[in-house]
Design a protein around this motif. Structure first.
Motif, PDB file in Angstrom:
ATOM      1  N   ILE A 488      -5.395  37.736  -6.204  1.00 48.16           N
ATOM      2  CA  ILE A 488      -6.738  37.846  -5.649  1.00 48.16           C
ATOM      3  C   ILE A 488      -6.883  39.216  -4.988  1.00 48.16           C
ATOM      4  O   ILE A 488      -5.906  39.922  -4.777  1.00 48.16           O
ATOM      5  CB  ILE A 488      -7.037  36.727  -4.624  1.00 48.16           C
ATOM      6  N   GLY A 489      -8.122  39.596  -4.666  1.00 50.64           N
ATOM      7  CA  GLY A 489      -8.376  40.850  -3.963  1.00 50.64           C
ATOM      8  C   GLY A 489      -8.095  42.083  -4.781  1.00 50.64           C
ATOM      9  O   GLY A 489      -7.893  43.160  -4.224  1.00 50.64           O
ATOM     10  N   ASP A 490      -8.097  41.972  -6.108  1.00 48.48           N
ATOM     11  CA  ASP A 490      -7.751  43.097  -6.978  1.00 48.48           C
ATOM     12  C   ASP A 490      -8.690  43.074  -8.174  1.00 48.48           C
ATOM     13  O   ASP A 490      -8.677  42.133  -8.980  1.00 48.48           O
ATOM     14  CB  ASP A 490      -6.296  42.966  -7.429  1.00 48.48           C
ATOM     15  N   THR A 491      -9.523  44.122  -8.307  1.00 46.48           N
ATOM     16  CA  THR A 491     -10.481  44.164  -9.410  1.00 46.48           C
ATOM     17  C   THR A 491      -9.803  44.328 -10.759  1.00 46.48           C
ATOM     18  O   THR A 491     -10.442  44.151 -11.799  1.00 46.48           O
ATOM     19  CB  THR A 491     -11.486  45.316  -9.209  1.00 46.48           C
ATOM     20  N   GLY A 492      -8.516  44.657 -10.761  1.00 41.05           N
ATOM     21  CA  GLY A 492      -7.779  44.774 -12.011  1.00 41.05           C
ATOM     22  C   GLY A 492      -7.398  43.429 -12.598  1.00 41.05           C
ATOM     23  O   GLY A 492      -7.025  43.346 -13.773  1.00 41.05           O
ATOM     24  N   HIS A 493      -7.479  42.366 -11.809  1.00 38.88           N
ATOM     25  CA  HIS A 493      -7.093  41.036 -12.280  1.00 38.88           C
ATOM     26  C   HIS A 493      -8.294  40.126 -12.522  1.00 38.88           C
ATOM     27  O   HIS A 493      -8.290  39.314 -13.447  1.00 38.88           O
ATOM     28  CB  HIS A 493      -6.152  40.372 -11.284  1.00 38.88           C
ATOM     29  N   ALA A 494      -9.309  40.224 -11.666  1.00 36.61           N
ATOM     30  CA  ALA A 494     -10.496  39.377 -11.808  1.00 36.61           C
ATOM     31  C   ALA A 494     -11.641  40.018 -11.029  1.00 36.61           C
ATOM     32  O   ALA A 494     -11.411  40.731 -10.048  1.00 36.61           O
ATOM     33  CB  ALA A 494     -10.220  37.972 -11.282  1.00 36.61           C
ATOM     34  N   PRO A 495     -12.890  39.777 -11.447  1.00 32.83           N
ATOM     35  CA  PRO A 495     -14.021  40.265 -10.648  1.00 32.83           C
ATOM     36  C   PRO A 495     -13.943  39.694  -9.237  1.00 32.83           C
ATOM     37  O   PRO A 495     -13.613  38.525  -9.063  1.00 32.83           O
ATOM     38  CB  PRO A 495     -15.240  39.730 -11.401  1.00 32.83           C
ATOM     39  N   GLN A 496     -14.243  40.520  -8.260  1.00 28.63           N
ATOM     40  CA  GLN A 496     -14.079  40.109  -6.864  1.00 28.63           C
ATOM     41  C   GLN A 496     -15.427  40.004  -6.150  1.00 28.63           C
ATOM     42  O   GLN A 496     -16.217  40.944  -6.176  1.00 28.63           O
ATOM     43  CB  GLN A 496     -13.189  41.112  -6.127  1.00 28.63           C
ATOM     44  N   HIS A 497     -15.672  38.860  -5.550  1.00 27.11           N
ATOM     45  CA  HIS A 497     -16.858  38.731  -4.713  1.00 27.11           C
ATOM     46  C   HIS A 497     -16.528  39.166  -3.289  1.00 27.11           C
ATOM     47  O   HIS A 497     -15.356  39.291  -2.909  1.00 27.11           O
ATOM     48  CB  HIS A 497     -17.381  37.293  -4.716  1.00 27.11           C
ATOM     49  N   LEU A 498     -17.533  39.405  -2.522  1.00 24.62           N
ATOM     50  CA  LEU A 498     -17.361  39.657  -1.093  1.00 24.62           C
ATOM     51  C   LEU A 498     -16.878  38.369  -0.440  1.00 24.62           C
ATOM     52  O   LEU A 498     -17.477  37.305  -0.608  1.00 24.62           O
ATOM     53  CB  LEU A 498     -18.690  40.096  -0.486  1.00 24.62           C
TER      54      LEU A 498
END
Length: 726
Positions: A488-498
Motif C-alpha cells: 500500500i502507499g505506493d503508486t507503483g503497485h496500485a492507484p492510491q486514494h487520499l
C-alpha cells in the motif's frame, strides 16, 4: 459469509517496527545521496532584494545553492492545490522574489553531508524589503470576507429562539494549533529504473505524485510516489509540502538523489495547522429541555493567498433533534501559511463550542447534562430528514454513564470534594464524524506455496490499516498472516486514494473483503466444488496452478465507474456522509473526571471513559489505541496546547516541543474505552465506519465541562490555564 469479530490481535507490522525494519521515507538507503536544507524567510511579507551566497558556497561539501532564479519554471497546477485538487495550499515559495509568509523557504542548500547543508544554509545572507502585515484575525489589517463560506438552515431558527423558554447566547474561542507528528516531514527524490521516485511520508501518494509531475512539467508516468509507512499524518501530510517540488527539482537538475528532512521549528511556519476560530452559539429549548433552535456562527482564520474551507457548522446540527437550525461559517484572511486539516479539523473545535453550550443549556433548564442529550436523541438527520444508517449514541451515553458512575455527580459546582481537599468534577460531551468511503483498485494473488500478496489503495499512518486488510483476508480465506505481503502507499503497485477523513478502514476493509470473496469464488470454479476446510493454497495446488490472481474495483455507495477513473488519475473521489437513502456517521460519548487543586488551580484529568459507535470493530487492540490517542489529544487541547503568534514579527514563538506544551505521561490518568460494536452493513460489506477522527471529537468539551462542575468557572477559551481558575 458472516463477519467474525476480532477481539484482540497484535499489529501485523509490530515486529518489523520494533526491529527498525519498517523503513519510513527518510530511512531509504540510497547510494550517492545528497542532503538539503532550506533558508527560511525572516520577514512576513515583502520582496527579496539581494541574496549573498559567497560564504555558503565556500563551505566544504556544499554542492549547489538554489534560489528563486533556479526554480522560476515550477508551475502551480490544479493538482498541486492540495490533495483534493480544490482550493487549498497552492502557493509555492521560491518561484519568484515575493515573500508571502514568515518562514517560507527562500534558499535551498544542497551538500554532500547534512552538516555541510546546515552550515551552508546558516551562511546565506538575504536582504529584504518588508511590508506591513497582519498576524492574527483580530488585527485591523486582517481581511474579513463579506460572504459566508458555508450555510446550513432548516426552519425559522431566529423565531424559534426568540420564543424559547430557555435561551443561552455564548461565544467560545479556539486557538491556533500545530500537528507535530513524530515523523518530521521529509522529501527524498531519486532516479530509479527510469523514473523519478519521490519518497515522502504522505497520506496521498497518487495526488502527491501527480501534482509534482504537473509542477515540474513531467508526464505523470515519469514520477512515482512511495510512502510505505507514514509516521503520523493527522491531515498535515495530505498533499504537497512547500519543500517537495524544490527537492525533486534539485535532484533533476543535479542528476543525483537529494533528501531534505524539514526541522521541526521550520515546520511551524511551512506546514499546515489548525487555524484560530471563534464560535457564537445560541440554543433555545422548551421547559422539558427539547431543542427548539440552534444558531451557530463561526469565524476562522485563513491565509491571504489560498483557501482552506470553513466547515465548522457541518456536524453540530446532526448531533441532536433540533427543531430548527441556522448556521454560517466565515473566514478572515491574515499573512500566514495556509491552514489545513488537523485531526477532526472542524469537528473538534465545533464540538468544544456546541457541547459546552449544551452543558450551559442543561444548567439553564435545570436538567442533568446526560438526560438533556438523551431527551434530544434522534434517528433522523434534522437537515436532510434522511435516517442515519446507524446511530447508537444513546447507548454510548447510557453505557458511559454507568462505567464512570455518573450518579455521584453533584449538580452544584464545588460540591464534590476529595479527601485531600481537591475539587472533583464530572463532565460529559458527545461527538460525531462523517462516515465516508473512497474507491479502490485491489490485486490479490494466492500462490500454491502458501504465499499471498495484496496490492491496494491506502496509506499506513500507524492506525493499523495493514491489520484491517489482513483481518479481512484471514476471515474470508483463512490465510496465514505470516505469509501475507501487503503493498500500500505506493503508486507503483496500485492507484492510491487520499487516506484521510476516517475513510481508511471503511475503504480498505471492503476492498480487501471483495477481493478475497472473488478469489474464493474463482478458486471454487477451478476445483469444481465448494471449498473445504483445508488451507486455500493446498486446494489451489491440487489444480496444478502455481498462482491465482484476481483484480477488483471497489466502488462505494453513491458513485459509479467514473470514480475508478478518477482514482487512476490521482484525483480523490470520496463519498459520504450523505448517501441516496441515508446519512452515515460514527458517534462517541466522552465522560471526564477531573480534580482541581484549590491552592494552585492545577487540573488533573483523573479518568476518561469513552464509548464509541463505529460499526464493526475490526481489531479491538488498535481501535482502543486510536480512541486513547484521540482522548490524549483532547486533554492536551483542553489544558495545554496553543500556538503563540508574535504580533511584532508574525512567527510562532513556541515553535518547538519544549514550549509548544503537550500532555506527557504524568498528565494522563485512566482512559477506559468501550465499543457498541454493531456492524453497519448499510454502509459497506464489512460493516465498518470511521474511528480515528471521531475519537477526538467532544473529548476537550468533556474536560472543560468537568472543570466547570469542579470549580464553578465557565472558561470559554482553550486551553484552560491556571490563571483562569485562581
Amino acid at each position: 459469509m458472516t463477519q467474525k469479530r476480532t477481539v484482540d490481535r497484535p499489529r501485523i507490522d509490530a515486529h518489523e517496527k520494533v526491529l527498525g525494519r519498517a523503513l519510513y521515507a527518510a530511512d531509504q538507503p540510497i547510494p550517492g545521496l545528497l542532503h538539503a536544507m532550506t533558508v527560511p524567510a525572516t520577514i512576513v511579507t515583502g520582496r527579496i532584494e539581494a541574496i549573498d551566497l559567497t560564504a555558503a558556497m565556500n563551505v566544504q561539501g556544499v554542492v549547489r545553492v538554489f534560489t528563486h532564479e533556479d526554480f522560476s519554471q515550477i508551475k502551480t497546477t490544479p493538482a498541486s492545490r492540495g490533495a483534493y485538487g480544490q482550493p487549498g495550499k497552492g502557493y509555492q515559495p521560491m518561484t519568484g522574489p515575493v515573500v508571502r509568509h514568515r518562514g517560507e523557504p527562500v534558499v535551498l542548500v544542497v551538500a554532500e553531508t547534512l552538516e555541510a547543508a546546515i552550515e551552508g544554509a546558516e551562511a546565506v545572507k538575504v536582504r529584504y524589503a518588508d511590508e506591513a502585515f497582519s498576524a492574527a484575525m483580530e488585527d485591523d489589517r486582517a481581511g474579513r470576507e463579506p460572504e459566508p463560506e458555508s450555510e446550513l438552515s432548516t426552519g425559522d431558527a431566529e423565531a424559534a429562539f426568540a420564543s424559547a423558554n430557555h435561551r443561552i447566547d455564548v461565544e467560545y474561542l479556539h486557538p491556533q494549533q500545530h500537528h507535530n507528528p513524530i515523523e518530521l516531514i521529509s522529501t527524498t527524490a531519486a532516479f530509479e529504473d527510469g523514473e523519478l521516485r519521490i519518497y515522502e511520508g504522505t497520506q496521498a501518494a497518487a495526488a502527491f505524485a501527480g501534482g509534482l509531475a504537473g509542477m515540474m512539467g513531467l508526464d505523470p508516468t515519469q514520477l512515482r510516489g512511495v510512502s510505505p509507512y507514514t509516521g503520523g499524518g493527522f491531515g498535515q501530510k495530505n498533499g504537497i509540502q512547500e519543500q517537495s517540488v524544490l527537492v525533486a527539482s534539485a535532484a533533476a537538475l543535479l542528476n543525483r538523489p537529494v533528501k531534505l528532512v524539514m526541522p521541526r521549528n521550520q515546520l511551524f511556519h511551512t506546514a499546515s495547522y489548525r487555524p484560530r476560530s471563534r464560535h457564537r452559539v445560541r440554543l433555545g429549548a422548551d421547559e422539558q429541555g427539547r431543542l427548539l433552535a440552534g444558531l451557530y456562527e463561526t469565524v476562522q482564520q485563513n491565509s491571504r493567498y489560498d483557501g482552506f474551507g470553513c466547515e465548522h457548522g457541518a456536524n453540530p446540527p446532526r448531533m441532536y433533534g433540533y427543531g430548527s437550525w441556522l448556521g454560517s461559517d466565515r473566514v478572515v484572511r491574515v499573512d500566514t501559511q495556509t491552514p489545513g486539516h488537523q485531526r477532526a479539523p472542524h469537528e473538534h473545535p465545533s464540538s468544544f463550542a456546541t457541547e459546552c453550550a449544551m452543558d450551559e443549556l442543561a444548567e439553564a433548564v435545570g436538567m442533568d447534562p446526560v438526560e438533556l442529550r438523551l431527551a434530544n436523541d434522534t434517528q433522523n438527520d434534522p437537515i436532510t430528514g434522511k435516517p442515519f444508517s446507524s446511530r447508537h449514541l444513546a447507548d454510548c451515553l447510557r453505557r458511559g454513564a454507568k462505567l464512570v458512575d455518573w450518579s455521584r455527580r453533584m449538580r452544584e459546582p464545588r460540591a464534590l470534594v476529595a479527601e485531600n481537599g481537591d475539587l472533583i468534577g464530572l463532565g460529559v460531551a458527545c461527538g460525531s464524524y462523517k462516515g465516508s468511503m473512497t474507491p479502490a483498485v485491489t490485486r490479490l494473488r494466492l500462490f500454491a506455496s502458501g504465499r499471498c500478496e495484496i496490492a491496494t489503495s491506502g496509506h499506513e499512518m500507524g492506525q493499523g490499516i495493514r491489520n484491517v486488510i489482513a483481518a479481512e483476508l484471514t476471515d474470508v480465506l483463512g490465510i496465514d498472516p505470516e505469509n501475507l505481503e501487503i503493498r500500500i502507499g505506493d503508486t507503483g503497485h496500485a492507484p492510491q486514494h487520499l487516506t484521510a477523513g476516517s475513510w481508511g478502514t471503511g475503504s480498505a476493509a471492503p476492498a480487501a473483503r471483495s477481493a478475497a470473496m472473488k478469489l474464493r469464488e474463482e478458486l471454487g470454479l477451478l476445483t469444481g466444488s465448494a471449498l473445504s476446510e483445508e488451507p486455500v493454497h493446498v486446494q489451489l495446488a491440487r489444480t496444478r496452478r502455481p498462482l491465482l490472481e484476481v483484480t477488483v474495483d471497489t466502488i462505494p455507495l453513491g458513485k459509479d465507474g467514473q470514480a475508478i477513473e478518477q482514482l487512476r488519475r490521482g484525483i480523490p473521489s470520496t463519498t459520504g456522509p450523505e448517501y441516496p437513502e441515508f446519512m452515515a456517521f460514527s458517534w462517541i460519548a466522552h465522560f471526564a473526571e477531573v480534580r482541581v487543586e484549590t491552592s494552585t488551580g492545577r487540573v488533573r484529568v483523573r479518568r476518561v471513559v469513552s464509548v464509541v459507535d463505529c460499526g464493526r470493530v475490526m481489531n479491538r487492540r488498535t481501535a482502543q489505541s486510536q480512541v486513547q490517542g484521540g482522548v490524549v489529544w483532547g486533554i492536551g487541547a483542553a489544558l495545554r496546547e496553543a500556538g503563540e503568534t508574535d504580533p511584532r514579527f508574525g512567527g510562532v514563538l513556541n515553535n518547538d516541543l519544549a514550549e509548544y506544551v503537550l500532555p506527557v505521561n504524568a498528565d494522563i490518568g485512566a482512559i477506559d474505552v468501550d465499543f457498541i460494536d454493531q456492524p453497519d452493513f448499510k454502509l459497506n460489506i464489512s460493516g465498518v465506519k470511521g474511528l480515528g477522527e471521531v475519537a477526538m471529537v467532544g473529548a476537550s468539551a468533556a474536560v472543560v465541562n468537568a472543570v466547570y462542575n469542579a470549580t464553578g468557572r465557565r472558561v470559554r477559551h482553550l486551553p484552560i490555564r491556571i490563571e483562569d481558575l485562581l
